[in-house]
Design an enzyme around this catalytic site. Sequence first.
Site, PDB file in Angstrom:
ATOM      1  CG  HIS A  66      -1.908  -0.865   1.582  1.00 41.04           C
ATOM      2  ND1 HIS A  66      -1.462  -1.999   2.111  1.00 41.04           N
ATOM      3  CD2 HIS A  66      -2.986  -1.075   1.446  1.00 41.04           C
ATOM      4  CE1 HIS A  66      -2.714  -2.825   2.310  1.00 41.04           C
ATOM      5  NE2 HIS A  66      -3.524  -2.284   1.636  1.00 41.04           N
ATOM      6  CD  GLU A 109      -8.125  -8.311  -1.132  1.00 36.31           C
ATOM      7  OE1 GLU A 109      -7.015  -7.588  -1.962  1.00 36.31           O
ATOM      8  OE2 GLU A 109      -7.948  -8.775  -0.301  1.00 36.31           O
ATOM      9  CD  GLU A 137      -7.483 -11.621   2.130  1.00 39.61           C
ATOM     10  OE1 GLU A 137      -6.671 -10.791   1.566  1.00 39.61           O
ATOM     11  OE2 GLU A 137      -7.698 -11.726   3.202  1.00 39.61           O
ATOM     12  CG  HIS A 166     -11.284 -11.109   2.101  1.00 38.02           C
ATOM     13  ND1 HIS A 166     -10.936 -10.173   1.264  1.00 38.02           N
ATOM     14  CD2 HIS A 166     -10.508 -10.956   3.115  1.00 38.02           C
ATOM     15  CE1 HIS A 166     -10.089  -9.435   2.289  1.00 38.02           C
ATOM     16  NE2 HIS A 166      -9.684  -9.802   3.037  1.00 38.02           N
ATOM     17  CG  ASP A 206      -4.438 -10.824  -1.333  1.00 39.80           C
ATOM     18  OD1 ASP A 206      -3.574 -10.466  -2.277  1.00 39.80           O
ATOM     19  OD2 ASP A 206      -4.974  -9.437  -0.820  1.00 39.80           O
ATOM     20  CG  ASP A 261      -9.345 -11.001   7.041  1.00 39.17           C
ATOM     21  OD1 ASP A 261      -8.929 -12.043   6.121  1.00 39.17           O
ATOM     22  OD2 ASP A 261      -9.078  -9.851   6.322  1.00 39.17           O
ATOM     23  CG  ASP A 295      -5.326 -11.176   6.957  1.00 41.60           C
ATOM     24  OD1 ASP A 295      -6.173 -11.714   5.975  1.00 41.60           O
ATOM     25  OD2 ASP A 295      -5.092 -10.228   7.290  1.00 41.60           O
TER      26      ASP A 295
HETATM   27  C1  XLS Z   1      -7.812  -6.859   4.047  1.00 40.03           C
HETATM   28  C2  XLS Z   1      -7.325  -6.700   2.604  1.00 40.03           C
HETATM   29  C3  XLS Z   1      -6.059  -5.957   2.346  1.00 40.03           C
HETATM   30  C4  XLS Z   1      -5.936  -5.987   0.988  1.00 40.03           C
HETATM   31  C5  XLS Z   1      -5.062  -4.823   0.435  1.00 40.03           C
HETATM   32  O1  XLS Z   1      -8.599  -7.393   4.562  1.00 40.03           O
HETATM   33  O2  XLS Z   1      -6.979  -8.285   2.507  1.00 40.03           O
HETATM   34  O3  XLS Z   1      -4.957  -6.450   3.106  1.00 40.03           O
HETATM   35  O4  XLS Z   1      -5.417  -7.136   0.307  1.00 40.03           O
HETATM   36  O5  XLS Z   1      -5.511  -3.528   0.805  1.00 40.03           O
HETATM   37 NI    NI Z   2      -6.135  -9.006   0.884  1.00 42.75          NI
HETATM   38 NI    NI Z   3      -7.972  -9.692   4.070  1.00 44.06          NI
END
Ligand code: XLS
Ligand code: NI
Ligand code: NI
Length: 456
Positions: A121, A252, A288, A291, A316, A327, A329
Amino acid sequence: MSSFAPASEKAESSKLAALVTTYPLDIKKIPFNPTAKVDDVLSFRYYNESEIIMEKPMHEWLRFSVCYWHTFRGTGADPFGFPTLVRPWDDGTDSIENAERRMRVAFDFMSKLGVKYWTFHDRDIAPEGKTLAETNSNLDRLVELASQLQSETGIKLLWNTCNLFAHPRYSNGAATNADAHVVAYAAAQVKKSLEIGKKLGAENFVFWGGREGYHTLLNTNVRQELDNMANFFKMVVAYKKKIGFTGQFLIEPKPKEPSKHQYDYDAMTVIAFLKTYDLDKDFKLNIEPNHTTLAGHCHEHDVVMASAYNMLGSIDSNTGSPDLGWDTDQFPMDVKNAAMIMQTVLQQGGLAPGGLNFDCKVRRESSDVIDMMIAHVGAMDCFARGLRVAAQICHDGLLENMKRERYLSFANGLGDKIRRGIATLEECDAYVNENGEPTKISGRQEMFESVLNRYL
Ligand code: XLS
Ligand code: NI
Ligand code: NI
């Protein structure tokens, strides 16, 4: 490690401990070693970048990238606790010098890992200034360094994006804000990032609608916000053409978090939005899986849906915790999930210009520098193994044939007419009157699952 451990293991463990405080990273380039011991987590057992799988080298199927925000800006802070991931190269300030030092470490890390791409970012790489002009000049300095490090290492930019969700000005959204002044600020920020994308040769550009949604419908004009979001994207498409930026635009999807409801809920919602506003030729999707599961679907659902409509642009590659509803991640470490994703990637002939971006963070408890490396190596190897499994499944064609057989009734006669969209209700009525009740046919779910398990 207990004090009864053999001397060699003790030495090994103190070597790992030393890495906590040293940089440049005291790690060698990660080798491919198919006979690596099970606990040798700093070697690839399955990822052999130049090995040909289904006519392409593995690295072309697996276009891995490291994300800057989690891996180099993540602190491990959570709503209940302070940062745990204190990195030796960070001095705790938001200075340009610190940003430059961190970026050098990042490129060193990525080179040793052996990835060919990175993502960021705008606000990850350079501190935000007091004015837009000051922020942009901070960015210019870091983009200059990024450009130099990219050419020194050969690492390329998979995509860049804008952070349009962290600053308080965006608390009510960016492109969907009720205040046109904020929308304009977001647009100005995107303008700069498109210029950066062009300068760094970004192969894609991502839009994640972090706060494009609502918390209560009582204060929200949803139709106006969605129209504004579409118009925002039209400005973006126009500027892309104007400056000659060639990266693929990606949206996304995510159903919620941080907003209660986000407009880009899931793949099908975003595809419908793009088609409604005649934007579907200008965008694809960055899916992703975490998500996707947050939207109540299975891990690979959105990858499959987007691909089915020729809209899968990039992934992602992370995972949630199946037993948690947010989330998280996490690094993707589940071979079956990776195989399912890679099966779709193989079927559509690859992801390029997209890739597999590790939008993942080490757990806040995994607090050593070496954990960053272990996590990426483990995830890359998991995907490499997933690719090998998927290639075997595709090569055998057994599961695909089993699936195809279920639809054989559409091969001729009335089924063929239905499939081609030329049948009528009257013809269907006549067919049923003549043929009576359909014979019950088993869906054979357990057979499909059993066959799949034999490949894993
Ligand atoms: C957040 C998103 C973010 C995007 C990029 O949940 O995954 O990380 O991938 O802004
Ligand atoms: Ni993401
Ligand atoms: Ni995310």
